[in-house]
Scaffold this motif. Structure first.
Motif, short mmCIF file in Angstrom:
data_model
loop_
_atom_site.label_atom_id
_atom_site.label_comp_id
_atom_site.label_asym_id
_atom_site.label_seq_id
_atom_site.Cartn_x
_atom_site.Cartn_y
_atom_site.Cartn_z
N GLU A 62 -2.08 69.28 -12.14
CA GLU A 62 -1.38 70.51 -12.49
C GLU A 62 -2.19 71.74 -12.11
OE1 GLU A 62 1.12 72.50 -16.22
OE2 GLU A 62 -0.08 70.69 -16.54
N LEU A 63 -3.52 71.62 -12.12
CA LEU A 63 -4.36 72.76 -11.73
C LEU A 63 -4.08 73.18 -10.30
CD1 LEU A 63 -7.77 71.50 -13.21
CD2 LEU A 63 -6.05 72.94 -14.33
N TYR A 64 -3.82 72.20 -9.43
CA TYR A 64 -3.53 72.49 -8.03
C TYR A 64 -2.06 72.85 -7.83
CZ TYR A 64 -8.15 70.57 -7.18
OH TYR A 64 -9.49 70.36 -7.20
N GLU A 65 -1.19 72.22 -8.59
CA GLU A 65 0.23 72.50 -8.43
C GLU A 65 0.58 73.92 -8.86
OE1 GLU A 65 2.19 69.39 -10.57
OE2 GLU A 65 2.05 67.97 -8.89
N ARG A 66 -0.17 74.46 -9.79
CA ARG A 66 0.10 75.83 -10.25
C ARG A 66 -0.52 76.87 -9.33
NH1 ARG A 66 2.15 77.84 -15.07
NH2 ARG A 66 1.66 80.03 -15.48
N ALA A 67 -1.41 76.44 -8.45
CA ALA A 67 -2.07 77.39 -7.54
C ALA A 67 -1.05 78.03 -6.61
CB ALA A 67 -3.14 76.67 -6.72
N TRP A 68 -1.32 79.26 -6.25
CA TRP A 68 -0.47 79.98 -5.30
C TRP A 68 -0.73 79.48 -3.88
CZ3 TRP A 68 -2.62 84.37 -2.31
CH2 TRP A 68 -1.67 84.92 -1.43
N LEU A 69 -2.01 79.32 -3.52
CA LEU A 69 -2.38 78.76 -2.23
C LEU A 69 -3.38 77.64 -2.44
CD1 LEU A 69 -3.03 81.81 0.17
CD2 LEU A 69 -1.06 80.27 0.17
N THR A 70 -3.21 76.55 -1.70
CA THR A 70 -4.18 75.46 -1.67
C THR A 70 -4.59 75.27 -0.22
OG1 THR A 70 -3.25 74.37 -3.62
CG2 THR A 70 -4.57 73.01 -2.13
N LEU A 71 -5.83 75.62 0.08
CA LEU A 71 -6.33 75.63 1.45
C LEU A 71 -7.37 74.55 1.65
CD1 LEU A 71 -6.84 79.50 1.73
CD2 LEU A 71 -4.86 78.19 2.54
N ASN A 72 -7.32 73.88 2.78
CA ASN A 72 -8.27 72.83 3.08
C ASN A 72 -9.65 73.41 3.40
OD1 ASN A 72 -9.60 70.51 4.05
ND2 ASN A 72 -8.79 70.83 6.10
N ASP A 73 -10.65 73.00 2.66
CA ASP A 73 -12.02 73.51 2.81
C ASP A 73 -12.91 72.55 3.61
OD1 ASP A 73 -14.18 75.38 2.19
OD2 ASP A 73 -14.91 73.87 0.79
N SER A 74 -12.33 71.47 4.16
CA SER A 74 -13.17 70.39 4.68
C SER A 74 -12.84 70.01 6.12
CB SER A 74 -12.99 69.15 3.78
OG SER A 74 -13.59 68.01 4.35
N ARG A 75 -13.86 69.99 6.97
CA ARG A 75 -13.69 69.48 8.32
C ARG A 75 -13.44 67.97 8.31
NH1 ARG A 75 -12.76 73.87 11.52
NH2 ARG A 75 -14.35 75.48 11.18
N VAL A 76 -13.97 67.28 7.32
CA VAL A 76 -13.74 65.84 7.21
C VAL A 76 -12.27 65.58 6.93
CG1 VAL A 76 -14.26 63.76 5.88
CG2 VAL A 76 -16.10 65.34 6.49
N LEU A 77 -11.68 66.32 6.00
CA LEU A 77 -10.26 66.17 5.73
C LEU A 77 -9.43 66.55 6.95
CD1 LEU A 77 -9.90 67.54 2.08
CD2 LEU A 77 -10.08 65.15 2.84
N GLU A 78 -9.85 67.59 7.66
CA GLU A 78 -9.14 68.00 8.88
C GLU A 78 -9.13 66.86 9.89
OE1 GLU A 78 -9.21 71.91 11.76
OE2 GLU A 78 -11.14 70.96 11.29
N ALA A 79 -10.28 66.19 10.06
CA ALA A 79 -10.38 65.09 11.03
C ALA A 79 -9.55 63.89 10.59
CB ALA A 79 -11.84 64.70 11.22
N LEU A 80 -9.59 63.55 9.32
CA LEU A 80 -8.80 62.43 8.83
C LEU A 80 -7.31 62.71 9.00
CD1 LEU A 80 -10.66 61.39 5.55
CD2 LEU A 80 -10.50 60.08 7.67
N ALA A 81 -6.90 63.94 8.68
CA ALA A 81 -5.50 64.30 8.84
C ALA A 81 -5.08 64.17 10.31
CB ALA A 81 -5.27 65.72 8.33
N ALA A 82 -5.92 64.64 11.22
CA ALA A 82 -5.61 64.56 12.64
C ALA A 82 -5.43 63.10 13.07
CB ALA A 82 -6.71 65.23 13.47
N ARG A 83 -6.23 62.21 12.51
CA ARG A 83 -6.11 60.78 12.83
C ARG A 83 -4.75 60.25 12.43
NH1 ARG A 83 -9.87 56.72 13.93
NH2 ARG A 83 -9.17 54.62 13.38
N ALA A 84 -4.16 60.85 11.41
CA ALA A 84 -2.83 60.42 10.95
C ALA A 84 -1.72 61.25 11.58
CB ALA A 84 -2.77 60.52 9.43
N GLY A 85 -2.08 62.12 12.52
CA GLY A 85 -1.07 62.95 13.16
C GLY A 85 -0.63 64.13 12.32
N VAL A 86 -1.45 64.53 11.36
CA VAL A 86 -1.13 65.65 10.48
C VAL A 86 -2.02 66.83 10.84
CG1 VAL A 86 -1.12 66.48 8.09
CG2 VAL A 86 -0.43 64.13 8.60
N LYS A 87 -1.42 67.99 11.07
CA LYS A 87 -2.20 69.18 11.38
C LYS A 87 -2.61 69.85 10.08
CE LYS A 87 -2.18 73.43 14.12
NZ LYS A 87 -1.39 74.30 15.02
N LEU A 88 -3.90 69.90 9.84
CA LEU A 88 -4.42 70.47 8.59
C LEU A 88 -5.67 71.28 8.91
CD1 LEU A 88 -4.04 70.52 5.48
CD2 LEU A 88 -5.62 68.58 5.36
#
Length: 257
Positions: A62-88
């Motif tokens: 709920e802490l994240y769901e109530r946020a106005w913006l949730t931004l990716n802070d991680s290059r590791v998450l960016e790379a994992l997302a790209a592996r799954a075909g997700v642009k993050l």
């Protein structure tokens, strides 16, 4: 893009909703929101540690769901997302906070800060020539002290500052931001900033730009603070790969159904 606190759009990844904004778009959105006389809204910047913590403690959702913006802070998450075909796109919180002070914040306007220490506040004032910093230092082990969280939230609401920087680590900073959002009359934008102010004031050393671009900032931090960070990066962090493969299997099963 999610410019309305009540309407979330963006990218689902690892069972968390991220707003699909690049750095410049995120900076513009935050600056625009802060210029409006509207109810308090906050920005979260999850990294691998946050994602793992959320998986192990779903009550944080709920802490994240109530946020106005949730931004990716991680290059590791960016790379994992790209592996799954997700642009993050990665939007590092430290770069975002630095840009806010450098390009958006007027040095004479009130700035509210929750967390940090006196030395960090003094250096922040000196570096950006700030004239009206309002600082609240909550107690340690804040997660288990609901009264202290409410006190911090009430402090922020009283300041009526365009920007409130909450620098007490996850999930404490998100808990405070959530509590501020419940305060009557609270306004402005809250940034769940983690160690960002420590980095931009030189109190903690950031990895060289090349290491950051390669997604190895975690290694740099581990080498410089092994006692404090070994468990985060060597024990908890690798769990993100299990989460990733489980998420991919879940997405594949949903597509096949």
């Amino acid at each position: 893009m999610a410019f309305d606190a009540g309407v979330r759009t963006g990218t689902d990844f690892l069972n968390l909703r991220f707003d699909a904004l690049d750095f410049d778009a995120a900076l513009d959105a935050i600056a625009a929101r802060a210029s409006l006389d509207t109810a308090f809204a906050y920005v979260t910047t999850p990294n691998v540690d946050h994602v793992v913590g959320l998986a192990r403690e779903p009550s944080r959702r709920e802490l994240y769901e109530r946020a106005w913006l949730t931004l990716n802070d991680s290059r590791v998450l960016e790379a994992l997302a790209a592996r799954a075909g997700v642009k993050l796109a990665a939007t590092p919180g430290s770069d975002l906070v630095d840009a806010l002070f450098d390009r958006v914040i007027d040095r004479h306007e009130p700035i509210a800060i929750i967390g940090g220490d006196a030395g960090m506040i003094e250096e922040l004032i000196r570096r950006y020539r700030l004239t009206d910093v309002r600082w609240h230092q909550p107690p340690m082990r804040l997660k288990g002290k609901p009264d202290a969280i409410v006190d911090a939230a009430a402090f922020a609401a009283r300041q009526r500052a365009r920007f409130t920087f909450i620098c007490v680590g996850a999930p404490q900073q998100e808990m405070i931001a959530y509590a501020i959002s419940l305060q009557p009359g609270a306004s402005g934008v809250g940034i769940c900033a983690g160690a960002s102010l420590e980095f931009i004031t030189g109190r903690a050393q950031r990895a060289p730009a090349r290491m950051r671009a390669m997604g190895l900032e975690w290694l740099h931090r581990l080498v410089h603070e092994p006692r404090r960070l070994w468990r985060r990066y060597l024990v908890n962090g690798p769990y993100v790969f299990s989460l990733f493969w489980a998420w991919r299997a879940e997405m594949a099963a949903a597509s096949a159904a």
